[in-house]
Design an enzyme around this catalytic site. Sequence first.
Site, PDB file in Angstrom:
ATOM      1  N   GLU A 191      -3.334   7.665  -4.118  1.00 18.99           N
ATOM      2  CA  GLU A 191      -3.296   6.369  -3.437  1.00 18.99           C
ATOM      3  C   GLU A 191      -3.130   5.230  -4.427  1.00 18.99           C
ATOM      4  OE1 GLU A 191      -5.919   4.833   0.201  1.00 18.99           O
ATOM      5  OE2 GLU A 191      -6.980   4.592  -1.696  1.00 18.99           O
ATOM      6  N   TYR A 226       0.863  -1.190   0.000  1.00 21.93           N
ATOM      7  CA  TYR A 226       0.000   0.000   0.000  1.00 21.93           C
ATOM      8  C   TYR A 226       0.894   1.232   0.000  1.00 21.93           C
ATOM      9  CZ  TYR A 226      -3.035   3.741   1.654  1.00 21.93           C
ATOM     10  OH  TYR A 226      -3.708   4.925   1.764  1.00 21.93           O
TER      11      TYR A 226
END
Lengths: 387, 289
Positions: free
Chosen positions: A197, A109
Amino acid sequence: MKIHEYQSKQLFSEYGIPIPRGGVAETPESAKAVAETLGGFPAAVKAQIHAGGRGKGGGVKIANNTEEVVRHAEDIIGMNLVTHQTGPAGQPVKRVLIEKGLNIAKELYLSLMADRESAGIMIMASEAGGMDIETVAAETPEKIIKVSVNPLTGIYPYHCRKVAFGLGLDKELIKSFSRMLTSLYRLFVDRDCSLVEINPLVITEDRELCALDAKINFDDNALYRQKEVAEMRDLDEEDSLDVEASKYNLNYINLDGTVGNMVNGAGLAMAVMDTIKLAGAEPANFLDVGGGATAEMIENGFRIILSDKKVKAILINIFGGILRCDVLAKGVVEAAKNTQIDVPLVVRMEGTNVEEGRRILAESGLDLQTAGDLRDAGQKVAALVAA
Amino acid sequence: MSIFVNADTRVVVQGITGREGQFHARQCIEYGTKIVAGSTPGKGGQKMDEVPVFDSVEKAVAETEANCSLIFVPPPFAADAIMEAADAGVDLIVAITEGIPVLDMMRVKHYLNTKTPRLIGPNCPGIITPGAAKVGIMPGPIHKPGGPIGVVSRSGTLTYEVVYQLTRQGIGQTTCIGIGGDPVNGTNFIDCLEAFEKDPETKGMVMVGEIGGSAEEQAAEYIKQNVSKPVVSFIAGMTAPPGRRMGHAGAIISGGAGTAQGKVEALKACGVHVCEDLGRIGEFCAKVF
């Protein structure tokens, strides 16, 4: 402002951030054309809507050949996709992104966001890729690496190393990771992002990095200097009343209740929603017409509120202060007449010449009550919708 | 008697020749504030009513001994205006401007860390010491001079509502400060609470918060450790939906954080008197103070 995954990936591409091979399609025919350029299968066919949770809602499918790509594209384009983020009404899908599958060795992530606490750009990374980062933050906060970058100095190699070491990357990957992170930072600053993101960021079996998903949000305050970004806005993804209100420069958010309300100032507008709820009713919207509140803004506000058919009564609360209430009252009466208002109205106003303002409202001939204070206003409007 | 501004505050208004700047500069003068100069690049030598206009804040400070700047410059030029004021040597900068890009404000914030002036705002109504000086856009007459209560808030008109109810209860204010609704701002809740705690005339405080961020939670912790005077708080946005920006750039519940419920609980746990009904905050304060 939000954009689609495929648009985010186009921006990634401009900045040299690796993305899977693929392309976007609005018809099954163009999906076929994209599939033929992939150079192999399997491939993912992904619905392009702003809301998350697309996979669980049936908006992401795997295809093993061109025919399957076409079939999935036929199924997905035009479907009404319901996810936990779209609400029960769902969101119609206009296009799909078709991408060649990757041989995934590991999922990470990675995100950058404008951080209010440090007044910096916060890099967040985790080895728990593919998972909801809020869940990771709640359950295993030690697995999240956070590095804040001072926007005056910008990103330096040590920032990148710190994140890379935290992720346990080896020497070889640290180099390519640092290059990618630096590019992401540049993209963030150049385009006035508020969030970038990648979840997941994939390490392939060939030891290469690739952004499997991409999400970018932008700072609305900076759109005046980001023309190219502003053109990427997809109005079909937004509530039609919200879009209409934004044309008038009104801050409007459509909600589920029956009490329409119009307030000057954002904080007071929220507090008025709370007051309506405390009085036993539910707000139909948030609407801030701006601290000044001109007659024109009020008229536009009426138009927006009245186009919401749930609304059974309207509460106007204007704390003028400097504004003269007689002028304001005339504006309210005029606006109500111009918009042919057909629901009862409760008005609470405060400011200079408040008595004169109340007299004008009382003599207007409108179905209208004036309230002495905020509590009174909440109770009066709640009684109206309960009746 | 007050914090940050008083009857001796000498104000230069940046953007005094614009519509907003002119209107509010006149309102401040009418209230009795010493507006000693204006600044608009290219308009040096002109006058706004009796107020001399200068090309730069530096010149305005040199000629008029202004020690405070009030900023009405539009968003694209606001960061520049704040840094210009900081370099010109004023003690206090009050930025009213709404809509400054967050990256600009982040840079300004780090820049100001190397300087001495205090920044209030942006996206705020300003600061008023009732009866002494109004440096902002709030309506003067709703305030009651002489204290004993200090007010600090993230909002504009919501603060007016609170102040109005205090005044109607006969409760005066020492100083009222709007710290602004943006995610990155200058002076924060804790700075104001600390100053009110030290101010002998202030006997209690009202803190008006809203959804988004964790400034209220941090303030709650600070109050528990450092504030001996009673604090009343109201938090707007109990009914605000998550993930939506509620007008103010900073008013957003994201990832379950920044809810009004969370803030209320944190404040209560730290001994703050939380009023949940804005309609009766005046009566509520009358009981506490």
